[in-house]
Design a protein around this motif. Structure first.
Motif, short mmCIF file in Angstrom:
data_model
loop_
_atom_site.label_atom_id
_atom_site.label_comp_id
_atom_site.label_asym_id
_atom_site.label_seq_id
_atom_site.Cartn_x
_atom_site.Cartn_y
_atom_site.Cartn_z
N VAL A 121 10.25 -0.69 2.44
CA VAL A 121 9.98 0.03 1.20
C VAL A 121 11.30 0.61 0.72
O VAL A 121 12.03 1.25 1.50
CB VAL A 121 8.95 1.17 1.44
CG1 VAL A 121 8.67 1.91 0.15
CG2 VAL A 121 7.65 0.59 2.02
N TRP A 122 11.63 0.37 -0.50
CA TRP A 122 12.90 0.81 -1.07
C TRP A 122 12.67 1.88 -2.14
O TRP A 122 11.61 1.94 -2.76
CB TRP A 122 13.63 -0.38 -1.72
CG TRP A 122 14.45 -1.17 -0.75
CD1 TRP A 122 14.27 -1.29 0.60
CD2 TRP A 122 15.59 -1.99 -1.07
NE1 TRP A 122 15.23 -2.12 1.13
CE2 TRP A 122 16.03 -2.56 0.14
CE3 TRP A 122 16.26 -2.28 -2.25
CZ2 TRP A 122 17.14 -3.42 0.19
CZ3 TRP A 122 17.35 -3.14 -2.20
CH2 TRP A 122 17.79 -3.68 -0.99
N ALA A 138 0.84 -1.21 0.00
CA ALA A 138 0.00 0.00 0.00
C ALA A 138 0.87 1.26 0.00
O ALA A 138 0.58 2.24 -0.70
CB ALA A 138 -0.93 0.00 1.21
N VAL A 139 1.96 1.22 0.77
CA VAL A 139 2.85 2.39 0.82
C VAL A 139 3.51 2.60 -0.55
O VAL A 139 3.57 3.72 -1.08
CB VAL A 139 3.93 2.22 1.92
CG1 VAL A 139 4.92 3.39 1.90
CG2 VAL A 139 3.28 2.11 3.30
N ALA A 140 3.95 1.50 -1.15
CA ALA A 140 4.60 1.60 -2.48
C ALA A 140 3.61 2.15 -3.51
O ALA A 140 3.95 3.04 -4.31
CB ALA A 140 5.11 0.22 -2.91
N ALA A 175 14.76 11.66 -4.84
CA ALA A 175 14.04 11.51 -6.11
C ALA A 175 13.31 12.80 -6.50
O ALA A 175 13.26 13.16 -7.68
CB ALA A 175 13.04 10.37 -6.01
N ALA A 176 12.72 13.47 -5.53
CA ALA A 176 11.94 14.69 -5.82
C ALA A 176 11.67 15.42 -4.51
O ALA A 176 11.84 14.84 -3.43
CB ALA A 176 10.61 14.31 -6.47
N GLY A 204 3.67 9.85 -8.10
CA GLY A 204 4.60 10.09 -9.21
C GLY A 204 6.03 9.65 -8.96
O GLY A 204 6.90 9.89 -9.79
N PHE A 205 6.30 8.99 -7.82
CA PHE A 205 7.67 8.55 -7.55
C PHE A 205 7.99 7.31 -8.37
O PHE A 205 7.19 6.38 -8.43
CB PHE A 205 7.87 8.26 -6.06
CG PHE A 205 7.98 9.53 -5.25
CD1 PHE A 205 9.22 10.16 -5.09
CD2 PHE A 205 6.86 10.12 -4.69
CE1 PHE A 205 9.32 11.33 -4.37
CE2 PHE A 205 6.96 11.30 -3.98
CZ PHE A 205 8.19 11.91 -3.81
#
Ligand code: BTN
Length: 267
Positions: free
Chosen positions: A122-123, A101-103, A173-174, A110-111
């Motif tokens: 989570v990676w 769910a987190v991914a 990443a952002a 947008g990640f």
């Protein structure tokens, strides 16, 4: 969502939660020892499902297997959610479902480069971005789970020396989104994923999980109560266990423990 929510933009959070808003009552704390510890106490005193504790900082954040979890205001998103399951639910695979769910939430935002490491890390681009700590309470009419989630938003200068593994933060990443957007999106995805999980179990989510399996096919080492196992990382099976493959073709099913990449591994 309750109106007891100081320090976060409730209107923004409610808008992001959309139809899932009535499922959650969110309380924001400047500091606590651990949102999991506090929520376990609140659950024992009768707190209702959906209560979510969001903390700017934790003085004794906890990770899996007795480890501590570092967080800092502005650098972390740390929260815990109380969820109720009926007697009919099988909890096998729950931690994988939460990681998924987190991914999915991060992808919805947008990640790119989001992956999962069994059982529930989570990676982001091959480094740990966050983790999940689930603690269960068993009652007469079912189970309650305290689902704790910690994500690194920005790198903190003091973490480098204290964390014993490669890690990363969303800022790599952002620019991290406002926490109302991040939290709201994760909770929305969590509600959707847990509904599927309660109805059909992890089997219904395993394909989605395996698509994001960051270590699939790579040499790994698993440390569990039953000892250390080495092999190539296979898929998460329908019951949430992990398949480990040796180069002589043997298949081992691992149902608990810690997985680490093992590049020097002679099999
Ligand atoms: C892990 O990867 O070891 C799990 C980390 C879980 C950390 C979160 S932060 C919010 C909640 N409160 C805690 O004390 N732990 C979890």
């Amino acid at each position: 969502m309750s109106s007891v929510c100081f320090g976060v933009d409730v209107a923004m959070l409610r808008a992001v939660l959309g139809e899932a808003a009535p499922l959650f009552a969110i309380e924001h704390l400047e500091s606590c020892d651990s949102t999991n510890t506090l929520l376990l106490e609140r659950a024992a005193r009768g707190a209702t499902a959906g209560l979510t504790l969001l903390a700017d900082s934790q003085t004794a954040g906890r990770g899996r297997r007795g480890r501590s979890w570092l967080s800092a205001p502005e650098c972390s998103l740390t929260f815990s959610v109380l969820w109720r399951f009926t007697h009919r639910s099988s909890l096998v695979g729950l931690s994988l479902a939460v990681g998924l769910a987190v991914a999915q939430a991060l992808e919805d935002l947008g990640f790119e480069g989001v992956g999962l490491k069994w059982p529930n890390d989570v990676w982001l681009f091959g480094r740990k971005l966050g983790g999940v700590l689930i603690e269960l309470m068993f009652g007469q009419d079912g189970f309650q789970a305290v689902i704790g989630i910690g994500l690194n938003l920005r790198m903190h200068p003091e973490w480098q020396d204290s964390i014993g593994q490669a890690f990363t933060a969303l800022e790599v990443a952002a620019v991290p989104p406002p926490r109302e957007i991040l939290l709201g999106t994760i909770l929305r995805c969590l509600a959707r994923t847990l509904a599927v999980f309660e109805r059909d179990g992890f089997a219904a989510l395993s394909a989605d999980w395996n698509r994001r399996n960051a270590l699939h096919g790579l040499p790994v080492r698993v440390c569990s109560e039953s000892g250390e196992h080495r092999g190539f990382c296979g898929s998460a099976l329908q019951d949430g266990s992990l398949e480990l493959l040796s180069n002589c073709g043997a298949r081992l099913q691992i149902s608990g423990g810690d997985l680490s990449l093992c590049l020097e591994m002679p099999l």
